[in-house]
Design a protein around this motif. Structure first.
Motif, short mmCIF file in Angstrom:
data_model
loop_
_atom_site.label_atom_id
_atom_site.label_comp_id
_atom_site.label_asym_id
_atom_site.label_seq_id
_atom_site.Cartn_x
_atom_site.Cartn_y
_atom_site.Cartn_z
N ALA A 140 0.85 -1.19 0.00
CA ALA A 140 0.00 0.00 0.00
C ALA A 140 0.89 1.24 0.00
CB ALA A 140 -0.89 -0.01 1.23
N PRO A 141 0.41 2.34 -0.59
CA PRO A 141 1.22 3.56 -0.56
C PRO A 141 1.27 4.14 0.86
CG PRO A 141 -0.92 3.98 -1.59
CD PRO A 141 -0.87 2.51 -1.29
N ALA A 142 2.27 4.99 1.11
CA ALA A 142 2.27 5.74 2.37
C ALA A 142 1.20 6.82 2.26
CB ALA A 142 3.64 6.36 2.60
N ALA A 143 0.62 7.20 3.39
CA ALA A 143 -0.48 8.18 3.36
C ALA A 143 -0.02 9.51 2.77
CB ALA A 143 -1.01 8.39 4.77
N ASP A 144 1.28 9.84 2.95
CA ASP A 144 1.76 11.13 2.46
C ASP A 144 2.49 11.03 1.11
OD1 ASP A 144 3.86 9.74 3.55
OD2 ASP A 144 4.70 11.45 4.66
N ASP A 145 2.32 9.92 0.41
CA ASP A 145 2.90 9.82 -0.94
C ASP A 145 2.23 10.81 -1.88
OD1 ASP A 145 4.91 7.93 -0.89
OD2 ASP A 145 3.57 6.24 -1.30
N ALA A 146 3.04 11.52 -2.69
CA ALA A 146 2.46 12.41 -3.69
C ALA A 146 1.96 11.61 -4.89
CB ALA A 146 3.50 13.44 -4.14
N PHE A 147 2.61 10.48 -5.17
CA PHE A 147 2.14 9.57 -6.22
C PHE A 147 2.82 8.22 -6.05
CE2 PHE A 147 5.81 11.73 -8.04
CZ PHE A 147 6.50 10.72 -8.71
N TYR A 148 2.36 7.25 -6.85
CA TYR A 148 2.83 5.87 -6.75
C TYR A 148 3.12 5.40 -8.17
CZ TYR A 148 2.48 1.00 -4.87
OH TYR A 148 2.69 -0.30 -4.45
N HIS A 149 4.36 4.99 -8.44
CA HIS A 149 4.77 4.73 -9.83
C HIS A 149 5.04 3.25 -10.10
CE1 HIS A 149 7.53 4.40 -13.28
NE2 HIS A 149 7.02 5.54 -13.70
N ILE A 150 4.45 2.77 -11.20
CA ILE A 150 4.78 1.42 -11.67
C ILE A 150 5.13 1.46 -13.16
CG2 ILE A 150 3.29 0.26 -9.98
CD1 ILE A 150 1.29 -0.24 -12.33
N THR A 151 5.88 0.47 -13.59
CA THR A 151 6.14 0.25 -15.02
C THR A 151 5.28 -0.93 -15.43
OG1 THR A 151 8.40 0.96 -14.61
CG2 THR A 151 7.95 -0.09 -16.75
N MET A 152 4.22 -0.64 -16.17
CA MET A 152 3.18 -1.65 -16.40
C MET A 152 3.71 -2.88 -17.15
SD MET A 152 -0.08 -2.04 -15.88
CE MET A 152 -0.87 -0.47 -15.90
N ASN A 153 4.48 -2.61 -18.21
CA ASN A 153 5.07 -3.72 -18.98
C ASN A 153 6.58 -3.48 -19.04
OD1 ASN A 153 4.59 -6.07 -21.01
ND2 ASN A 153 5.94 -4.65 -22.10
N ASN A 154 7.32 -4.48 -18.59
CA ASN A 154 8.77 -4.32 -18.50
C ASN A 154 9.42 -4.92 -19.74
OD1 ASN A 154 9.25 -3.18 -15.57
ND2 ASN A 154 7.53 -4.61 -15.51
N THR A 155 9.69 -4.03 -20.67
CA THR A 155 10.11 -4.33 -22.03
C THR A 155 11.34 -5.23 -22.10
OG1 THR A 155 9.49 -2.01 -22.26
CG2 THR A 155 10.35 -3.10 -24.22
N ILE A 156 12.28 -4.99 -21.20
CA ILE A 156 13.57 -5.67 -21.28
C ILE A 156 13.50 -7.08 -20.72
CG2 ILE A 156 15.96 -5.60 -20.41
CD1 ILE A 156 15.73 -2.48 -20.66
N VAL A 157 12.80 -7.23 -19.60
CA VAL A 157 12.73 -8.55 -18.95
C VAL A 157 11.48 -9.33 -19.31
CG1 VAL A 157 14.26 -8.06 -17.04
CG2 VAL A 157 11.85 -7.43 -16.86
#
Ligand code: PLP
Length: 363
Positions: A140-157
């Motif tokens: 879960a994100p921290a309550a004070d996170d400004a945003f939460y980042h993911i790389t949806m599809n990992n092209t290299i792996v």
């Protein structure tokens, strides 16, 4: 004319219909007496092109009205900086904000590294322990996170998030460079989506950003104007000269995609293509797919033999038969077949046919 099956991770294949249409319109687009490349971006000839491209994108991705669609430059890598600056940048001398990043591979790590110049980055999970061959559970994100980042599809792996993490009120940001329009995606789950065009959307040179209205407008005063989402949104991606021709090609790709039946039809085709290849790999005695089954990408399919000499020869002999760019990323080795939307199923079947032949000859 000779056309190869191009398995490159990017820039990659474009639909032949798109290239033929662009060729036909090259010297006189729409009776204007000019190519799209020669048009002023503010002219009456060009305006309908960018407007149609945006409208098509909104239609095929079902982008809700409270999101802006921006056509920018600088690739996904410039967004690695623009996102933390716009969403969480602060004035000089004031307390930095926080953001969560999930480390699922080389691009995810680069995104986090760039963001760390502007925000306090917390890497909440990583799959580095197993060479990035799986997607970790999303904390879960921290309550004070400004945003939460993911790389949806990992092209290299060759991994992809099997489901979208739940981040509550914290805006979820995703790099969808290598999976945009490959399968259905609920845009409303995200604060911001971004993608370089050169994998699934068009030629290199244009970068797509889809951003929810409430997460823009907070960039600090030192932000370069061209990077400010609120300025780009207000100017309709025309704060300065946009990548006009690349946007035009994206429009043609979107038209092609719509005529194919839209994202759900492309998704079904992509699942069929990926299943063909993964099934072959999972039953092969020579080749192996290293990625865990529930994390496998539909777009980028790495595989190995486990013998460097044979792998080199495989890549060279496949190229001689018109199946090019099958070498894995230089950091991971082995092979990788990128089978983006424009790769026809015949290309995947040809590849499997060649793999069978190679396996027999080298058993
Ligand atoms: C290709 C790729 C990038 C790099 O994009 P550029 O447009 O070259 O900056 C970033 N992230 C992902 C997931 C990619 O596939």
């Amino acid at each position: 004319m000779k056309r190869v099956y191009n398995f490159s991770a990017g820039p990659s294949m474009l639909p032949l219909e798109v290239l033929e249409r662009a060729a036909a319109e090259m010297c006189d687009a729409n009776g204007s007496g000019q190519s799209v490349m020669e048009m002023s971006h503010r002219s009456k000839d060009y305006k309908p092109i960018i407007e149609k491209t945006e409208a098509l994108l909104r239609e095929v991705m079902s982008v809700p009205d409270n999101y802006k669609v921006l056509f920018l430059q600088g690739g996904a890598l410039l967004q690695f900086a623009a996102i933390p600056i716009n969403l969480a940048g602060v004035e000089f001398g004031t307390q930095r904000k926080k953001a969560t990043y999930i480390d699922t591979g080389i691009w995810a790590k680069k995104a986090a590294g760039e963001a760390a110049k502007y925000v306090d980055v917390h890497v909440a999970a990583s799959s580095k322990d197993k060479a990035y061959t799986y997607i970790p559970d999303a904390p879960a994100p921290a309550a004070d996170d400004a945003f939460y980042h993911i790389t949806m599809n990992n092209t290299i792996v060759g991994t992809r998030w099997p489901s979208i993490p739940e981040t509550g009120n914290v805006p979820l940001v995703a790099d969808i460079s290598s999976c945009i329009l490959s399968e259905k995606l609920d845009v409303s789950k995200f604060g911001l989506l971004y993608a370089g065009a050169q994998k699934n959307l068009g030629p290199a040179g244009v970068t797509l950003v889809i951003v929810r209205d409430d997460v823009i407008g907070n960039a600090p005063s030192w932000t370069p104007d061209v990077l400010k989402y609120d300025i780009q949104a207000k100017e309709g991606s025309m704060f300065n000269t946009p990548p006009c021709y690349a946007i035009y090609i994206v429009g043609l790709v979107l038209e092609w995609l719509k005529n194919m039946g839209g994202v759900s039809a492309i998704e079904a085709r992509n699942i069929e293509k990926a299943n063909l290849l993964y099934d072959y790999l999972d039953n092969s005695t020579m080749f192996r797919a290293p990625v865990e089954k529930n994390s496998r990408s539909l777009m980028n399919i790495p595989f190995v033999i486990g013998d460097e000499e044979k792998e080199k020869r495989f890549v060279a002999e496949a190229a001689a038969e018109g199946m090019v760019n099958l070498a894995g990323h230089r950091l991971v080795g082995g092979m990788r077949a990128s089978v983006y939307n424009a790769m026809p199923i015949e290309g995947v079947k040809a590849l499997i046919g060649f793999m069978e032949k190679f396996a027999k000859a080298n058993a």
